[in-house]
Design an enzyme around this catalytic site. Sequence first.
Site, PDB file in Angstrom:
ATOM      1  N   LYS A  40     -66.879 -35.819 -34.859  1.00  0.00           N
ATOM      2  CA  LYS A  40     -68.047 -35.001 -35.257  1.00  0.00           C
ATOM      3  C   LYS A  40     -69.353 -35.720 -34.897  1.00  0.00           C
ATOM      4  O   LYS A  40     -70.272 -35.115 -34.360  1.00  0.00           O
ATOM      5  CB  LYS A  40     -68.035 -34.733 -36.770  1.00  0.00           C
ATOM      6  CG  LYS A  40     -66.758 -34.121 -37.295  1.00  0.00           C
ATOM      7  CD  LYS A  40     -66.832 -33.824 -38.785  1.00  0.00           C
ATOM      8  CE  LYS A  40     -67.041 -35.024 -39.672  1.00  0.00           C
ATOM      9  NZ  LYS A  40     -65.922 -35.988 -39.738  1.00  0.00           N
ATOM     10  N   ARG A 115     -67.910 -30.578 -48.191  1.00  0.00           N
ATOM     11  CA  ARG A 115     -66.602 -31.227 -48.204  1.00  0.00           C
ATOM     12  C   ARG A 115     -65.726 -30.716 -49.340  1.00  0.00           C
ATOM     13  O   ARG A 115     -64.595 -31.163 -49.494  1.00  0.00           O
ATOM     14  CB  ARG A 115     -66.804 -32.721 -48.385  1.00  0.00           C
ATOM     15  CG  ARG A 115     -66.590 -33.542 -47.101  1.00  0.00           C
ATOM     16  CD  ARG A 115     -66.879 -34.953 -47.487  1.00  0.00           C
ATOM     17  NE  ARG A 115     -66.390 -36.020 -46.717  1.00  0.00           N
ATOM     18  CZ  ARG A 115     -67.108 -36.659 -45.800  1.00  0.00           C
ATOM     19  NH1 ARG A 115     -68.266 -36.227 -45.433  1.00  0.00           N
ATOM     20  NH2 ARG A 115     -66.623 -37.732 -45.234  1.00  0.00           N
ATOM     21  N   ARG A 154     -63.974 -48.929 -34.436  1.00  0.00           N
ATOM     22  CA  ARG A 154     -65.306 -48.327 -34.292  1.00  0.00           C
ATOM     23  C   ARG A 154     -66.432 -49.300 -34.647  1.00  0.00           C
ATOM     24  O   ARG A 154     -66.372 -49.982 -35.658  1.00  0.00           O
ATOM     25  CB  ARG A 154     -65.349 -47.100 -35.218  1.00  0.00           C
ATOM     26  CG  ARG A 154     -66.648 -46.357 -35.222  1.00  0.00           C
ATOM     27  CD  ARG A 154     -66.432 -44.945 -35.684  1.00  0.00           C
ATOM     28  NE  ARG A 154     -66.381 -44.814 -37.134  1.00  0.00           N
ATOM     29  CZ  ARG A 154     -66.395 -43.636 -37.752  1.00  0.00           C
ATOM     30  NH1 ARG A 154     -66.442 -42.512 -37.043  1.00  0.00           N
ATOM     31  NH2 ARG A 154     -66.323 -43.572 -39.069  1.00  0.00           N
ATOM     32  N   ARG A 187     -68.465 -50.227 -40.252  1.00  0.00           N
ATOM     33  CA  ARG A 187     -68.618 -49.664 -41.588  1.00  0.00           C
ATOM     34  C   ARG A 187     -67.608 -50.293 -42.540  1.00  0.00           C
ATOM     35  O   ARG A 187     -66.473 -50.533 -42.159  1.00  0.00           O
ATOM     36  CB  ARG A 187     -68.404 -48.143 -41.533  1.00  0.00           C
ATOM     37  CG  ARG A 187     -69.662 -47.388 -41.283  1.00  0.00           C
ATOM     38  CD  ARG A 187     -69.384 -45.937 -41.026  1.00  0.00           C
ATOM     39  NE  ARG A 187     -68.635 -45.269 -42.087  1.00  0.00           N
ATOM     40  CZ  ARG A 187     -68.395 -43.966 -42.109  1.00  0.00           C
ATOM     41  NH1 ARG A 187     -68.859 -43.209 -41.130  1.00  0.00           N
ATOM     42  NH2 ARG A 187     -67.729 -43.422 -43.095  1.00  0.00           N
ATOM     43  N   ARG A 198     -59.581 -41.789 -47.667  1.00  0.00           N
ATOM     44  CA  ARG A 198     -60.496 -40.799 -47.075  1.00  0.00           C
ATOM     45  C   ARG A 198     -59.706 -39.610 -46.527  1.00  0.00           C
ATOM     46  O   ARG A 198     -60.132 -38.460 -46.639  1.00  0.00           O
ATOM     47  CB  ARG A 198     -61.340 -41.451 -45.973  1.00  0.00           C
ATOM     48  CG  ARG A 198     -62.338 -42.468 -46.533  1.00  0.00           C
ATOM     49  CD  ARG A 198     -62.858 -43.426 -45.482  1.00  0.00           C
ATOM     50  NE  ARG A 198     -63.791 -42.820 -44.556  1.00  0.00           N
ATOM     51  CZ  ARG A 198     -64.145 -43.361 -43.393  1.00  0.00           C
ATOM     52  NH1 ARG A 198     -63.631 -44.517 -43.003  1.00  0.00           N
ATOM     53  NH2 ARG A 198     -65.006 -42.751 -42.618  1.00  0.00           N
TER      54      ARG A 198
HETATM   55  P1  AMP Z   1     -68.730 -39.993 -43.696  1.00  0.00           P
HETATM   56  O1  AMP Z   1     -69.758 -40.840 -43.030  1.00  0.00           O
HETATM   57  O2  AMP Z   1     -68.951 -38.532 -43.470  1.00  0.00           O
HETATM   58  O3  AMP Z   1     -67.327 -40.440 -43.393  1.00  0.00           O
HETATM   59  O4  AMP Z   1     -68.938 -40.214 -45.284  1.00  0.00           O
HETATM   60  C1  AMP Z   1     -68.785 -41.490 -45.873  1.00  0.00           C
HETATM   61  C2  AMP Z   1     -68.578 -41.348 -47.374  1.00  0.00           C
HETATM   62  O5  AMP Z   1     -69.719 -40.726 -47.976  1.00  0.00           O
HETATM   63  C3  AMP Z   1     -67.406 -40.463 -47.786  1.00  0.00           C
HETATM   64  O6  AMP Z   1     -66.171 -41.166 -47.796  1.00  0.00           O
HETATM   65  C4  AMP Z   1     -67.836 -40.026 -49.203  1.00  0.00           C
HETATM   66  O7  AMP Z   1     -67.657 -41.076 -50.131  1.00  0.00           O
HETATM   67  C5  AMP Z   1     -69.335 -39.841 -49.020  1.00  0.00           C
HETATM   68  N1  AMP Z   1     -69.686 -38.464 -48.629  1.00  0.00           N
HETATM   69  C6  AMP Z   1     -70.271 -38.056 -47.454  1.00  0.00           C
HETATM   70  N2  AMP Z   1     -70.477 -36.728 -47.437  1.00  0.00           N
HETATM   71  C7  AMP Z   1     -70.006 -36.259 -48.633  1.00  0.00           C
HETATM   72  C8  AMP Z   1     -69.919 -34.962 -49.212  1.00  0.00           C
HETATM   73  N3  AMP Z   1     -70.355 -33.858 -48.565  1.00  0.00           N
HETATM   74  N4  AMP Z   1     -69.386 -34.870 -50.452  1.00  0.00           N
HETATM   75  C9  AMP Z   1     -68.956 -35.952 -51.132  1.00  0.00           C
HETATM   76  N5  AMP Z   1     -68.985 -37.197 -50.633  1.00  0.00           N
HETATM   77  C10 AMP Z   1     -69.517 -37.371 -49.388  1.00  0.00           C
END
Ligand code: AMP
Length: 241
Positions: A40, A115, A154, A187, A198
């Site tokens: 994405k 999400r 990554r 990260r 996740r």
């Molecule tokens: P990402 O960078 O999209 O993988 O997000 C990293 C972390 O941020 C996730 O594992 C969640 O802990 C939190 N997070 C990001 N977006 C959301 C969302 N829409 N709802 C809840 N938690 C989120």
Amino acid sequence: MASLEDVPSETIMSELLRRLRCSTKPDKRLILIGPPGSGKGTQSPIIKDEYCLCHLATGDMLRAAVSSKTPLGIKAKEAMDQGALVSDDLVVGIIDEAMKKPSCQKGFILDGFPRTVAQAEKLDEMLKKQGVKVDKVLNFAIDDAILEERITGRWIHPSSGRTYHTKFAPPKVPGVDDVTGEPLIQRKDDTAAVLKSRLQAFHSQTEPVINYYSKKGIVASLHAEKQPKDVTEEVQKVLSS
Ligand code: AMP
């Protein structure tokens, strides 16, 4: 903000040309859904430039809040470290605020939001108040087995969002951004162990969101295991139809 007089003419001209090109583009409101590592973040900047949209990635916004230790960041940190979702209220609040930015005038790409079905319902309510709706949901469909290698290799340039991969897309100098020469980071949650949580959160809480939008007939599924350029082609086909 710098005074306009101090901005080089070429910068102003290229921004004017960009705005002119953007003025003929149709508005688009897009959602990108897929598990971590499905691509994405790689496709978003390409779509953003093509359609003049803003790119709103809740994960990036939350990480920025965590690193600057804002009240939002302090509340979100524990769940993020564990690979769990943060509360719906927190993320709905940041998206509601972010969508007001002038760069979102022609629409947006939501990356990592909604999400949960509750977030999707809240988003629909927010958009309804503005008299608009989501146009398309891109489903980055991919098998879990491919994701561990993608995620653990990554490397990220935090300020630009550029991503590299030790095997698939290495930087010219290991650990260093090609464009700025600044250090790359990994990260904290890009480990095999946190990826498991996740993915669990994705399957149990986010997959139902795909179903929610399928009922509205706006989901397009992509073959996200393909090479990035082939996925870009699929995206372009979907968005031009
Ligand atoms: P990402 O960078 O999209 O993988 O997000 C990293 C972390 O941020 C996730 O594992 C969640 O802990 C939190 N997070 C990001 N977006 C959301 C969302 N829409 N709802 C809840 N938690 C989120």
